[in-house]
Design an enzyme around this catalytic site. Structure first.
Site, PDB file in Angstrom:
ATOM      1  CE  LYS A 151      -4.243   1.497   2.292  1.00 41.37           C
ATOM      2  NZ  LYS A 151      -5.027   1.744   1.101  1.00 41.37           N
ATOM      3  CD  GLU A 184      -6.896  -3.689  -5.833  1.00 42.98           C
ATOM      4  OE1 GLU A 184      -7.347  -3.736  -4.679  1.00 42.98           O
ATOM      5  OE2 GLU A 184      -5.683  -3.534  -6.074  1.00 42.98           O
TER       6      GLU A 184
HETATM    7  N1  PXG Z   1      -7.664  -2.077  -2.770  1.00 48.09           N
HETATM    8  C1  PXG Z   1      -7.019  -0.897  -2.784  1.00 48.09           C
HETATM    9  C2  PXG Z   1      -6.227  -0.523  -3.972  1.00 48.09           C
HETATM   10  C3  PXG Z   1      -7.078  -0.048  -1.669  1.00 48.09           C
HETATM   11  O1  PXG Z   1      -6.428   1.118  -1.668  1.00 48.09           O
HETATM   12  C4  PXG Z   1      -8.525  -1.669  -0.581  1.00 48.09           C
HETATM   13  C5  PXG Z   1      -8.397  -2.466  -1.711  1.00 48.09           C
HETATM   14  C6  PXG Z   1      -9.322  -2.170   0.566  1.00 48.09           C
HETATM   15  O2  PXG Z   1      -8.452  -2.551   1.632  1.00 48.09           O
HETATM   16  P1  PXG Z   1      -8.940  -2.501   3.149  1.00 48.09           P
HETATM   17  O3  PXG Z   1      -7.782  -3.005   3.915  1.00 48.09           O
HETATM   18  O4  PXG Z   1      -9.303  -1.082   3.462  1.00 48.09           O
HETATM   19  O5  PXG Z   1     -10.112  -3.421   3.240  1.00 48.09           O
HETATM   20  C7  PXG Z   1      -7.840  -0.434  -0.539  1.00 48.09           C
HETATM   21  C8  PXG Z   1      -7.877   0.465   0.652  1.00 48.09           C
HETATM   22  C9  PXG Z   1     -10.457   6.106   0.608  1.00 48.09           C
HETATM   23  C10 PXG Z   1      -9.292   5.199   0.521  1.00 48.09           C
HETATM   24  O6  PXG Z   1     -10.315   7.159   1.262  1.00 48.09           O
HETATM   25  C11 PXG Z   1      -9.462   3.840   0.507  1.00 48.09           C
HETATM   26  C12 PXG Z   1      -8.374   2.979   0.419  1.00 48.09           C
HETATM   27  C13 PXG Z   1      -7.139   3.529   0.312  1.00 48.09           C
HETATM   28  C14 PXG Z   1      -6.993   4.898   0.310  1.00 48.09           C
HETATM   29  C15 PXG Z   1      -8.056   5.754   0.435  1.00 48.09           C
HETATM   30  O7  PXG Z   1     -11.505   5.775   0.040  1.00 48.09           O
HETATM   31  N2  PXG Z   1      -8.641   1.616   0.406  1.00 48.09           N
END
Ligand code: PXG
Length: 292
Positions: A151, A184
Site C-alpha cells: 500500500k 479490484e
Molecule cells: N484495494 C485498494 C487498492 C485499496 O487502496 C482496498 C483495496 C481495501 O483494503 P482494506 O484493507 O481497506 O479493506 C484499498 C484500501 C479512501 C481510501 O479514502 C481507501 C483505500 C485507500 C486509500 C483511500 O476511500 N482503500
C-alpha cells in the site's frame, strides 16, 4: 485549535504538522500508508493494518522509526488526543528528507505521521440501491513493476482509474490485470456471487489484500457460504448473480450494474445484504480491535 497530528514522535496542531518539500514521499511517492477505522472506542483490526504496513516497509526496504508496538500506541493515542471514539485514521510513513535525487540512501530517517479525523460516511442510499461500475482502460500495476500488495504512496495507477470512472459517470472503476482478469476497484476489493458461491480474485492477480476482504470471507464462511479465490473475467461479472465491493471506508457496498449490464436482479442480492449486516454487526461487537 485544529486536529492534533502525530508527527515523528510528537503531537502537534494540524497547522504545525508539516513535512519537507525534500521528503521523498512528496518528491517520489516513496512511502507507505494505511487507512484504518475506529468504531465505538476500538481501532478495528489494528494488528492487521500494522502488519500490512511493516510488510510493505520490508518490501520497499524502508526503516520505520517506531516499533510495531509503538505504532499501536501512536494510532490509539492520536484518536484519544482528538477525543474520537469513531474515526477514520491515516497512518503514513515516508522515506523522509533527502536530496533531489531518487536514491533512498540519501534519506537517513523516515517520516511517520498519523491523522485521526471523523469519517464521512457514504450515503445510505448506495447501500440500499447499489453502485454502478465500469471497467477502466488503465490496467492494474503489474506486481513485477509496482506490487499492488504494497500500500504505497504511489497511487497514480488508482487515480488514473478513478478519473476514468468519474468521466464514465459511475460510482467505481474496475481495474483488470495485464492479462484481462478482474483485479479490484480503485480503493476497494471486489466479490461476485454465482450460484450461492462467493468468489473474489486471488492475491496473485495483483491486488491489495484488503483487511475488509479477509474479514468478509471469514464472516461468509462462518455462515456456511462457500468462498473461493478464483480468477474471473468481465463476462463472469456480467453474468454474476450478485456483486459487491469491500474496503475500510465503504465497508461492504453492493454493485448492481457493470459496463451497462444489469447484475442479477439489478438490486443488492440476498448474500450481499446478509454480509452487509454481518459486517456492521461484527464491527460493532468484534472486540478484537485496539482499545483507544
Ligand atoms: N484495494 C485498494 C487498492 C485499496 O487502496 C482496498 C483495496 C481495501 O483494503 P482494506 O484493507 O481497506 O479493506 C484499498 C484500501 C479512501 C481510501 O479514502 C481507501 C483505500 C485507500 C486509500 C483511500 O476511500 N482503500
Amino acid at each position: 485549535m485544529g486536529l492534533m497530528i502525530y508527527l515523528d514522535g510528537k503531537f502537534v496542531d494540524e497547522e504545525e504538522a508539516k513535512v519537507s518539500v525534500f521528503d521523498h514521499g512528496v518528491l517520489y511517492g516513496d512511502g507507505i500508508f494505511e487507512g484504518i477505522r475506529a468504531y465505538h472506542g476500538q481501532v478495528f483490526k489494528l494488528k492487521e493494518h500494522i502488519e500490512r504496513l511493516y510488510q510493505g516497509a520490508q518490501t520497499i526496504l524502508l526503516d520505520i522509526n517506531e516499533t510495531p508496538d509503538e505504532m499501536v500506541r501512536v494510532v490509539t493515542e492520536t484518536c484519544r488526543r482528538n477525543n474520537l471514539s469513531d474515526a477514520y485514521i491515516r497512518l503514513v510513513v515516508t522515506r523522509g528528507k533527502g536530496d533531489l535525487g531518487l536514491d533512498p540512501r540519501k534519506c537517513p530517517k523516515s517520516t511517520t505521521f498519523c491523522i485521526a479525523s471523523s469519517i464521512t460516511l457514504y450515503p445510505e442510499e448506495l447501500y440500499t440501491n447499489g453502485l454502478a461500475l465500469a471497467t477502466v482502460a488503465t490496467r492494474r500495476n503489474i506486481a513485477e513493476a509496482c506490487n499492488p500488495r504494497v500500500k504505497s504512496l504511489n497511487y497514480l495507477n488508482n487515480i488514473y482509474a478513478k478519473i476514468e470512472a468519474n468521466l464514465a459517470d459511475v460510482g467505481e472503476g474496475i481495474l483488470l490485470n495485464n492479462e484481462g482478469y478482474v483485479a479490484e476497484a480503485t480503493g476497494d476489493n471486489i466479490f461476485i456471487v454465482r450460484k450461492g458461491v462467493l468468489i473474489t480474485p486471488p492475491i496473485y492477480v495483483g491486488l491489495l489484500e484488503g483487511v475488509t476482504r479477509n474479514c468478509v470471507m471469514e464472516l461468509a464462511r462462518k455462515r456456511g457460504i462457500e468462498v473461493k479465490e478464483t480468477l474471473f473475467t468481465r463476462m463472469d461479472m456480467y453474468t454474476a448473480d450478485e456483486c459487491f465491493l469491500t474496503g475500510t471506508a465503504a465497508e461492504v457496498i453492493p454493485a448492481v450494474k457493470y459496463d451497462g449490464r444489469v447484475i442479477g436482479t439489478g438490486k443488492p442480492g440476498e448474500i450481499t445484504k446478509t454480509l452487509i449486516q454481518d459486517y456492521r454487526d461484527y464491527v460493532k461487537n468484534a472486540g478484537d480491535g485496539a482499545e483507544i
